[in-house]
Design an enzyme around this catalytic site. Structure first.
Site, PDB file in Angstrom:
ATOM      1  CB  ALA A   1      -0.936   0.009   1.202  1.00 55.77           C
ATOM      2  CB  CYS A   2       4.418   1.877   0.573  1.00 55.68           C
ATOM      3  SG  CYS A   2       5.681   3.139   0.473  1.00 55.68           S
TER       4      CYS A   2
END
Length: 115
Positions: free
Chosen positions: A10-11
Site C-alpha cells: 500500500a506504500c
C-alpha cells in the site's frame, strides 16, 4: 531482467517504483515484508551492503509511534531488532538486482538499471 523488490503493497513510494519498473519492461518479484516478514539473514545482508542507517525509516509513523526508549540511543543491534519486530520500519522499497541493492526510490537511480 528480473529484479526483486521488497516493501509494503500500500506504500505510495512502492507504487511509484513498481510503476516505473513496469513502464521500463522490467519484470519484478514483489515481497511484501509487512505480510511475509523479512529474515534476519536477509536484513543482515542488506545492512552489510548499505548500512543499518540507510534501512531504518525514521520518518514514518511506525517509528514515531515507538516508545521513546526504543527511539533513543540506537545501535545497529537495537535497530535490527526493531526492524525484525516491525518490518514497516524498513525503508522502502529495497530493490535487489543481482548483487546490487538500492534503498528508496529515485527515478534517476532506477534508470541506471535500464540504461
Amino acid at each position: 531482467m528480473l529484479v526483486h523488490i521488497f516493501g509494503i503493497k500500500a506504500c505510495d513510494t512502492m507504487k511509484k517504483a513498481r510503476a516505473f519498473l513496469e513502464a521500463q519492461g522490467i519484470e519484478t518479484v514483489f515481497h511484501d515484508y509487512k505480510v511475509e516478514g523479512v529474515t534476519a539473514d536477509r536484513l543482515s545482508g542488506w545492512i552489510a551492503a548499505v548500512g543499518w542507517e540507510a534501512l531504518l525509516n525514521r520518518s514514518g509513523t511506525t517509528f514515531r509511534k515507538l516508545p521513546e526508549a526504543d527511539r533513543q540511543d540506537l545501535t545497529e543491534a537495537k535497530a535490527v531488532a526493531l526492524m525484525l519486530a516491525h518490518p514497516s520500519l524498513i525503508r522502502r522499497p529495497v530493490l535487489m538486482n543481482g548483487a546490487e541493492i538500492l534503498v528508496g526510490f529515485k527515478p534517476e537511480t532506477y534508470a541506471r538499471l535500464v540504461g
